[in-house]
Write an enzyme that holds these catalytic residues in place. Structure first.
Site, PDB file in Angstrom:
ATOM      1  N   THR A 170     -54.861-134.136  86.935  1.00  0.00           N
ATOM      2  CA  THR A 170     -55.330-132.685  87.501  1.00  0.00           C
ATOM      3  C   THR A 170     -56.459-132.764  88.142  1.00  0.00           C
ATOM      4  O   THR A 170     -57.523-132.984  87.591  1.00  0.00           O
ATOM      5  CB  THR A 170     -55.077-131.618  86.485  1.00  0.00           C
ATOM      6  OG1 THR A 170     -53.915-131.461  85.639  1.00  0.00           O
ATOM      7  CG2 THR A 170     -55.656-130.270  86.937  1.00  0.00           C
ATOM      8  N   LYS A 219     -51.708-126.356  90.655  1.00  0.00           N
ATOM      9  CA  LYS A 219     -52.003-126.494  89.230  1.00  0.00           C
ATOM     10  C   LYS A 219     -53.262-125.957  89.066  1.00  0.00           C
ATOM     11  O   LYS A 219     -53.319-125.329  87.579  1.00  0.00           O
ATOM     12  CB  LYS A 219     -52.193-128.053  89.382  1.00  0.00           C
ATOM     13  CG  LYS A 219     -52.670-128.577  87.976  1.00  0.00           C
ATOM     14  CD  LYS A 219     -51.519-128.232  86.711  1.00  0.00           C
ATOM     15  CE  LYS A 219     -51.979-128.432  85.426  1.00  0.00           C
ATOM     16  NZ  LYS A 219     -51.311-128.093  84.433  1.00  0.00           N
ATOM     17  N   LYS A 251     -62.478-128.204  82.464  1.00  0.00           N
ATOM     18  CA  LYS A 251     -62.353-128.824  83.656  1.00  0.00           C
ATOM     19  C   LYS A 251     -61.686-128.115  84.668  1.00  0.00           C
ATOM     20  O   LYS A 251     -62.112-127.775  85.993  1.00  0.00           O
ATOM     21  CB  LYS A 251     -62.086-130.222  83.640  1.00  0.00           C
ATOM     22  CG  LYS A 251     -61.788-131.210  84.816  1.00  0.00           C
ATOM     23  CD  LYS A 251     -60.442-131.378  85.087  1.00  0.00           C
ATOM     24  CE  LYS A 251     -59.308-131.894  84.405  1.00  0.00           C
ATOM     25  NZ  LYS A 251     -58.156-132.136  84.439  1.00  0.00           N
TER      26      LYS A 251
HETATM   27  P1  NAP Z   1     -56.099-137.765  77.661  1.00  0.00           P
HETATM   28  O1  NAP Z   1     -55.268-137.727  76.504  1.00  0.00           O
HETATM   29  O2  NAP Z   1     -57.696-137.533  77.462  1.00  0.00           O
HETATM   30  O3  NAP Z   1     -56.311-139.270  78.692  1.00  0.00           O
HETATM   31  C1  NAP Z   1     -56.961-139.397  79.734  1.00  0.00           C
HETATM   32  C2  NAP Z   1     -56.645-140.870  80.151  1.00  0.00           C
HETATM   33  O4  NAP Z   1     -57.615-140.792  81.305  1.00  0.00           O
HETATM   34  C3  NAP Z   1     -56.843-141.782  79.345  1.00  0.00           C
HETATM   35  O5  NAP Z   1     -55.933-142.822  79.684  1.00  0.00           O
HETATM   36  C4  NAP Z   1     -58.354-142.193  79.679  1.00  0.00           C
HETATM   37  O6  NAP Z   1     -58.634-143.826  79.425  1.00  0.00           O
HETATM   38  C5  NAP Z   1     -58.124-142.182  81.211  1.00  0.00           C
HETATM   39  N1  NAP Z   1     -59.522-142.223  81.880  1.00  0.00           N
HETATM   40  C6  NAP Z   1     -60.569-141.415  81.757  1.00  0.00           C
HETATM   41  N2  NAP Z   1     -61.597-141.553  82.332  1.00  0.00           N
HETATM   42  C7  NAP Z   1     -61.113-142.622  82.956  1.00  0.00           C
HETATM   43  C8  NAP Z   1     -61.905-143.690  84.147  1.00  0.00           C
HETATM   44  N3  NAP Z   1     -63.165-143.379  84.468  1.00  0.00           N
HETATM   45  N4  NAP Z   1     -61.127-144.556  84.569  1.00  0.00           N
HETATM   46  C9  NAP Z   1     -60.007-144.864  84.132  1.00  0.00           C
HETATM   47  N5  NAP Z   1     -59.161-144.046  83.085  1.00  0.00           N
HETATM   48  C10 NAP Z   1     -60.088-143.047  82.629  1.00  0.00           C
HETATM   49  O7  NAP Z   1     -55.862-136.764  78.767  1.00  0.00           O
HETATM   50  P2  NAP Z   1     -53.946-136.086  78.949  1.00  0.00           P
HETATM   51  O8  NAP Z   1     -53.987-134.956  78.262  1.00  0.00           O
HETATM   52  O9  NAP Z   1     -53.109-137.315  78.785  1.00  0.00           O
HETATM   53  O10 NAP Z   1     -54.352-135.548  80.400  1.00  0.00           O
HETATM   54  C11 NAP Z   1     -54.340-136.518  81.666  1.00  0.00           C
HETATM   55  C12 NAP Z   1     -54.328-135.489  82.977  1.00  0.00           C
HETATM   56  O11 NAP Z   1     -53.312-134.595  82.700  1.00  0.00           O
HETATM   57  C13 NAP Z   1     -55.606-134.670  83.023  1.00  0.00           C
HETATM   58  O12 NAP Z   1     -55.876-134.409  84.287  1.00  0.00           O
HETATM   59  C14 NAP Z   1     -55.025-133.530  82.443  1.00  0.00           C
HETATM   60  O13 NAP Z   1     -55.924-132.248  82.822  1.00  0.00           O
HETATM   61  C15 NAP Z   1     -53.877-133.337  82.834  1.00  0.00           C
HETATM   62  N6  NAP Z   1     -52.782-132.490  82.162  1.00  0.00           N
HETATM   63  C16 NAP Z   1     -52.618-132.681  80.688  1.00  0.00           C
HETATM   64  C17 NAP Z   1     -51.694-131.841  79.991  1.00  0.00           C
HETATM   65  C18 NAP Z   1     -51.975-131.907  78.562  1.00  0.00           C
HETATM   66  O14 NAP Z   1     -51.441-130.785  78.115  1.00  0.00           O
HETATM   67  N7  NAP Z   1     -52.338-132.698  77.704  1.00  0.00           N
HETATM   68  C19 NAP Z   1     -50.873-131.022  80.665  1.00  0.00           C
HETATM   69  C20 NAP Z   1     -51.042-131.133  82.052  1.00  0.00           C
HETATM   70  C21 NAP Z   1     -51.817-131.815  82.739  1.00  0.00           C
HETATM   71  P3  NAP Z   1     -59.188-144.244  78.035  1.00  0.00           P
HETATM   72  O15 NAP Z   1     -57.880-144.180  77.067  1.00  0.00           O
HETATM   73  O16 NAP Z   1     -59.610-145.372  78.177  1.00  0.00           O
HETATM   74  O17 NAP Z   1     -60.052-142.963  77.525  1.00  0.00           O
END
Ligand code: NAP
Length: 287
Positions: free
Chosen positions: A96, A171, A239
């Site tokens: 996102t 989104k 965010k």
């Molecule tokens: P998360 O569990 O916090 O995972 C974030 C991922 O991004 C991890 O793999 C992290 O790596 C990586 N990352 C962060 N900064 C980085 C960087 N500078 N370079 C490379 N990798 C980096 O988040 P999530 O819930 O999976 O969400 C991921 C995306 O999907 C976000 O944009 C979120 O808004 C969106 N989203 C989430 C949901 C939900 O319900 N969770 C639903 C829809 C959309 P590390 O493991 O090294 O920290």
């Protein structure tokens, strides 16, 4: 079956990638924190040392990382996607982000001969595990058609919304609405509690009428029980509210409900709830 790359194995990326494996596809994974690759390697994925190494060996690579900064770093950083992208390579960003990020990413890929699809998702940890996400795609529609089997393995609905940027905009609209809903719901829970109304009675009344919805149904009992284990981390919803308000500002729109929700989420962030579920906004409202 096809070969796919997957970058970013967090709460969403890990189960999405696992569903590609379960569907029989070959998978190469990378995560900034390498340990998070282990569960997928145990299920049969190969692991690469950098995003560029993933793209070098996969015709199509998916990404699912935190925010615009992470998306850009994945692409432009050392060992990034751009080092290997070119003819015969495609890149699908499911993170996102704001439309400006997608609009910056897209030409950097296509100018090197690659193809780009913007594909943020609606749905949280459970739909990611169940393969029932909603994809909000924009950009290269022929690429969407080619990777439909992969999207079908991870999601139940695929929307195509037009030009790059429209996926991000959709989104942000969705998550702005959700941020307002969860804030209003949290206020209702706190008010009901102070007024001597049991949470279960509130849920039963809500669920029996026009306000019934899966968000309240799933989150309500957990919020009442103080269970804020993250399905959607609060820092990510914060965010999304910030980016939605920024979009509103660019379009000269005043968005008072989202502005109020954003302030509640900011209080929750400052109270140290960023890594908890976004429903922990309740704590900021309860005070
Ligand atoms: P998360 O569990 O916090 O995972 C974030 C991922 O991004 C991890 O793999 C992290 O790596 C990586 N990352 C962060 N900064 C980085 C960087 N500078 N370079 C490379 N990798 C980096 O988040 P999530 O819930 O999976 O969400 C991921 C995306 O999907 C976000 O944009 C979120 O808004 C969106 N989203 C989430 C949901 C939900 O319900 N969770 C639903 C829809 C959309 P590390 O493991 O090294 O920290």
């Amino acid at each position: 079956m096809a070969k796919y790359g997957f970058l970013g194995l967090g709460i969403m990326g890990c189960p999405m990638a696992a569903n590609l494996l379960k569907a029989g596809h070959e998978l190469v994974v990378w995560n900034r924190t390498p340990d998070k690759c282990a569960p997928l390697v145990a299920q049969g994925a190969a692991r690469a040392g950098t995003p560029a190494e993933v793209v070098a060996v996969c015709p199509v690579t998916f990404a699912m990382v935190s925010d615009p900064e992470a998306s850009l770093e994945l692409l432009f950083g050392t060992g990034g996607v751009l080092e290997s992208i070119g003819e015969g390579k495609a890149y699908v960003d499911c993170s996102t982000v704001d439309p400006h990020t997608s609009i910056e990413v897209s030409p950097s890929i296509t100018e090197q001969g690659g193809r780009f699809l913007e594909a943020p998702v609606s749905g949280s940890r459970k739909p990611a595990e169940d393969g029932t996400l909603l994809f909000l795609c924009a950009g290269d529609q022929s690429l969407l058609e080619e990777i439909r089997p992969a999207l079908d393995a991870m999601g139940k609905t695929i929307h195509f919304l037009g030009e790059v940027g429209q996926g991000a905009r959709m989104k942000l609209v969705i998550n702005m609405i959700m941020g307002g809903m969860i804030t209003a719901f949290a206020e209702g829970l706190v008010l009901a509690d102070k007024a001597g109304i049991a949470a279960d009675d509130l849920f039963a009344v809500l669920d029996g009428g026009v306000l019934a919805n899966p968000l309240f149904r799933v989150k309500g009992p957990r919020m009442a029980a103080g269970d804020f284990a993250p399905a959607f981390p609060l820092k990510h919803e914060k965010k999304d509210l910030r980016l939605a308000l920024q979009l509103g500002e660019e379009l000269t729109l005043s968005l008072p409900t989202a502005t109020a929700a954003n302030a509640a989420f900011l209080r929750a962030m400052n109270a140290g709830c960023g890594d908890e579920d976004f429903s922990a906004v309740l704590k900021a409202i309860r005070g």
